[in-house]
Design an enzyme around this catalytic site. Structure first.
Site, PDB file in Angstrom:
ATOM      1  N   GLY A 297      11.437   6.781  -4.430  1.00 12.73           N
ATOM      2  CA  GLY A 297      10.844   6.872  -3.100  1.00 12.73           C
ATOM      3  C   GLY A 297      11.055   5.581  -2.334  1.00 12.73           C
ATOM      4  O   GLY A 297      10.480   4.561  -2.692  1.00 12.73           O
ATOM      5  N   VAL A 298      11.895   5.630  -1.321  1.00 12.44           N
ATOM      6  CA  VAL A 298      12.040   4.470  -0.430  1.00 12.44           C
ATOM      7  C   VAL A 298      11.697   4.953   0.981  1.00 12.44           C
ATOM      8  O   VAL A 298      12.477   5.629   1.633  1.00 12.44           O
ATOM      9  CB  VAL A 298      13.457   3.855  -0.509  1.00 12.44           C
ATOM     10  CG1 VAL A 298      13.585   2.713   0.503  1.00 12.44           C
ATOM     11  CG2 VAL A 298      13.742   3.332  -1.924  1.00 12.44           C
ATOM     12  N   SER A 302       2.922   7.684   3.244  1.00 12.95           N
ATOM     13  CA  SER A 302       2.167   7.907   4.484  1.00 12.95           C
ATOM     14  C   SER A 302       1.920   6.612   5.245  1.00 12.95           C
ATOM     15  O   SER A 302       1.772   6.629   6.466  1.00 12.95           O
ATOM     16  CB  SER A 302       0.833   8.542   4.139  1.00 12.95           C
ATOM     17  OG  SER A 302       0.158   7.712   3.210  1.00 12.95           O
ATOM     18  N   CYS A 304       3.942   3.866   4.987  1.00 12.64           N
ATOM     19  CA  CYS A 304       5.166   3.058   4.950  1.00 12.64           C
ATOM     20  C   CYS A 304       5.806   2.988   6.325  1.00 12.64           C
ATOM     21  O   CYS A 304       5.861   3.992   7.034  1.00 12.64           O
ATOM     22  CB  CYS A 304       6.210   3.701   4.050  1.00 12.64           C
ATOM     23  SG  CYS A 304       5.670   3.945   2.388  1.00 12.64           S
ATOM     24  N   ASP A 337       7.523   9.471  -5.761  1.00 11.83           N
ATOM     25  CA  ASP A 337       6.468   8.585  -5.253  1.00 11.83           C
ATOM     26  C   ASP A 337       6.448   8.547  -3.731  1.00 11.83           C
ATOM     27  O   ASP A 337       7.374   8.028  -3.104  1.00 11.83           O
ATOM     28  CB  ASP A 337       6.713   7.175  -5.819  1.00 11.83           C
ATOM     29  CG  ASP A 337       5.732   6.167  -5.273  1.00 11.83           C
ATOM     30  OD1 ASP A 337       4.685   6.570  -4.741  1.00 11.83           O
ATOM     31  OD2 ASP A 337       6.013   4.951  -5.391  1.00 11.83           O
TER      32      ASP A 337
END
Ligand code: XMP
Length: 479
Positions: A297-298, A302, A304, A337
């Site tokens: 996950g990059v 919510s 980010c 993630d």
């Protein structure tokens, strides 16, 4: 420069095509899965290592429901070790090293220990190390005089049992003597453990709980990639952490690879989770370095703003599909993630090939997350914040004794996360019940009897914005 030919997708871009199903009862479907090569979970849900999500209280709730929590790293090593110890002490059939004090200690000493360790019963020893009493929180309740000796308030005539007492025998002894705590002693009368009624009841109450080989609740701990982090790993493993999550925003990096290799070399049996990555190549690099699971996950989270600030990332469904494609054949589980907002997203993440999902904001709104419950305009809410937000970093500095942030640091800081209000969502248990229920429904629609089958049988269909609008309540006023 090159442009990848395929369009990258995320959860809202797709739906799972319903398939003929022979599932008789969706609520009985197993949601068992793997966090790492060696850690099995009954619920494929991991609470995020964020300072507004996971400390010991959340980790305890997660493990009891069959998931696991990862204690964040924005605190000193000692504090993080204490959080792990709290989880480990929360519940086990036998407490291996029960806390003891001697008759020479005062009521004040006991109160301090109880407060620091959340321990409800302290064994009191005489000068020869034999048990002569026990002090419980009930004994302390109305005791005002902290200078009194514990011997004045302790309960004497403690019922003890041999160290190899079984669960069934312990239940009988506790019942017969109408006591709640049963210290175990060795052949010389020295303390060898403690069994409590509360723990026995917890075993029955939480049958799906994630436990270590000693019957204690399982918990993970996050570390970074700086010089001191190997020391942190050592202390966390000593405290009983079941897995180490090497967690940095751009995990496909030299620093991450080096520390995973170092952990693998120095702590051969440690379960290591590496991340975060968003590509097949990055996943393979972490596997080659020694990771037992890879976190993907990059930028989907919510809170980010990485994709806005750095212009980098991969929409999450595509990232999971690509990373799982290389990890699954090697038996390495993927953790999806960030970006999971509903049970439907959870189902899609697992169907895409993840073995678990990591949740931040969904759990930040529950009772067990750190932070206060607040009321604004008549609504109750809690706070969720990105670990790369300015606010989280200001809090970290204060917490680690580095003092307040300076004006210069403030002006130099480039935030990749925001602080946000999230609606209050009741207990973590209620949240997990809804998520698991939704997952089982999704499995039933795809005729999947296991999480693995969900991935094998899943067929995604892409949808348009209009399709997405049709998927939500529409043309009605939701009450
Ligand atoms: P959700 O959507 O569950 O996402 O709230 C939680 C995940 O978000 C990541 N995270 C961040 N990502 N900047 C980012 O780009 C941040 O400040 C930040 N803080 C957390 C992290 O992977 C977490 O599990």
């Amino acid at each position: 420069m090159k442009i990848l030919p395929d369009l990258a997708l995320t959860y809202d871009d797709v739906l799972l095509v319903p398939q003929y199903s022979d599932v008789p009862s969706r609520r009985k479907l197993s949601t068992q899965t793997k966090l790492t090569q060696k850690i099995a979970l009954q619920a494929p849900i991991v609470s995020a290592n964020m300072d507004t999500v996971t400390e010991s209280e959340m980790a305890i709730a997660m493990a009891r429901e069959g998931g696991i929590g990862i204690i964040h790293r924005f605190m000193s090593i000692d504090d993080q070790v204490r959080e792990i110890a709290r989880v480990k002490k929360a519940e086990s059939f036998v407490v291996d090293n029960p806390i003891t004090l001697t008759v020479a200690h005062t009521v004040g000493d006991v109160k301090k220990i109880v407060e620091e360790t959340y321990t409800g019963g302290i064994l009191i020893l005489d000068e020869k190390g034999q048990i002569v009493g026990i002090v419980t929180t009930r004994d302390l309740l109305f005791e005002q005089d902290d200078s009194k000796l514990v011997s004045e308030i302790m309960t004497r005539d403690v019922v003890t049992a041999p160290r190899d007492t079984s669960l069934e025998q312990a239940e009988k002894i506790l019942h017969k003597h109408r006591v709640e705590k049963l210290p175990l002693v060795d052949s010389k009368g020295k303390v060898a453990g403690l069994i409590t009624l509360k723990d026995i009841m917890k075993i029955a109450e939480f049958p799906k709980a994630t436990k270590d080989e000693r019957g204690r609740l399982a918990v993970g701990a996050a570390v970074g990639v700086k010089a001191g982090d190997l020391k942190r790993v050592e202390k966390l493993l000593e405290a009983g952490a079941d897995c180490i999550v090497v967690d940095i925003a751009h995990g496909d990096s030299q620093l991450e690879v080096e520390i995973i290799k170092a952990i693998r070399k120095n702590f051969t049996s440690a379960q290591i989770i590496g991340g975060n990555v968003a590509t097949a190549e990055g996943t393979q690099r972490l596997i080659d370095a020694g990771a037992d699971a890879v976190k993907v996950g990059v930028g989907p989270g919510s809170i980010c703003i990485t994709r806005i600030v750095a212009g980098a990332g991969v929409p999450q469904l595509t990232a999971v599909i690509n990373c799982a494609a290389v990890a699954r054949p090697q038996g390495i589980p993927i953790i999806a993630d960030g970006g999971v907002r509903t049970s439907g997203d959870l189902v899609k993440a697992l169907a895409a090939g993840a073995s678990t999902v990591m949740l931040g904001s969904l759990l930040a709104g529950t009772d067990e997350s750190p932070g206060l419950l607040m009321t604004r305009k008549g609504h109750r809410y809690k706070v969720s914040r990105g670990m790369a937000s300015l606010q989280a970093n200001v809090a970290r500095k204060v917490r680690e004794g580095e003092g307040e942030i300076t004006q210069e640091e403030l002006e130099d800081y480039v935030s990749e996360g925001v602080e946000a209000a999230v609606p209050y969502r009741g207990s973590a248990r209620e949240m997990l019940t809804q998520l698991i229920g939704g997952l089982q429904s999704g499995m039933s629609y795809t005729n999947a009897h296991t999480v693995d089958e969900l991935h094998e049988k899943a067929v995604f269909t892409r949808m348009t914005e209009v399709g997405l609008r049709e998927s939500r309540p529409h043309d009605v006023e939701v009450m």
